[in-house]
Design a protein around this motif. Sequence first.
Motif, PDB file in Angstrom:
ATOM      1  N   PHE A   1      -7.776   0.787  -4.405  1.00 24.96           N
ATOM      2  CA  PHE A   1      -8.294  -0.085  -3.360  1.00 24.96           C
ATOM      3  C   PHE A   1      -9.559   0.528  -2.782  1.00 24.96           C
TER       4      PHE A   1
ATOM      5  N   MET B   1     -13.151  -6.005   0.558  1.00 18.41           N
ATOM      6  CA  MET B   1     -12.110  -5.221  -0.088  1.00 18.41           C
ATOM      7  C   MET B   1     -12.075  -5.510  -1.583  1.00 18.41           C
TER       8      MET B   1
ATOM      9  N   PHE C   1      -9.439  -4.775  -4.886  1.00 22.12           N
ATOM     10  CA  PHE C   1      -8.222  -4.240  -5.486  1.00 22.12           C
ATOM     11  C   PHE C   1      -8.492  -4.033  -6.966  1.00 22.12           C
TER      12      PHE C   1
ATOM     13  N   MET D   1       0.264  -3.128  -2.526  1.00 19.18           N
ATOM     14  CA  MET D   1      -0.946  -3.639  -1.887  1.00 19.18           C
ATOM     15  C   MET D   1      -0.849  -3.523  -0.368  1.00 19.18           C
TER      16      MET D   1
ATOM     17  N   LEU E   1      -1.433   0.103   0.629  1.00 17.13           N
ATOM     18  CA  LEU E   1      -2.850   0.454   0.558  1.00 17.13           C
ATOM     19  C   LEU E   1      -3.619  -0.118   1.747  1.00 17.13           C
ATOM     20  N   LEU E   2      -3.302  -1.343   2.116  1.00 14.53           N
ATOM     21  CA  LEU E   2      -3.965  -1.959   3.268  1.00 14.53           C
ATOM     22  C   LEU E   2      -3.612  -1.224   4.562  1.00 14.53           C
TER      23      LEU E   2
END
Length: 111
Positions: free
Chosen positions: A31, A78, A80, A98, A101-102
């Motif tokens: 990411f 962003m 990915f 995900m 990671l955020l």
Amino acid sequence: MLSRRYRLRARGSFAYVRSHGTKYSCGRIAFVALRSGCKRIGFVVPNKVGKAVKRNLVKRRMRGVAGELLGRLGNGQMIFIARPGATELSYAELKNRMVSLLEKSGMLRGE
């Protein structure tokens, strides 16, 4: 599904975010985040992930997760990036990675 206005599409935009953004990794997903005034999300699934059918599956799943989380995302650009082995992740596992990671990047707001 992620609306087109929230997608990062231009090659130059991807290059800018990758070079100026902060990078995070969680095994099979990477990411890159760059804080800015707009909310745009890009997806990269390289050939090493698998053939076209597998790459498209991973990209569709990532778009679906991003669409679900769109209301909770902060402003920024962003990207990915799927890595080899991402095709083996189920939708739930992909979503968990995900989200983590955020959260690491601080781009996910609480409800």
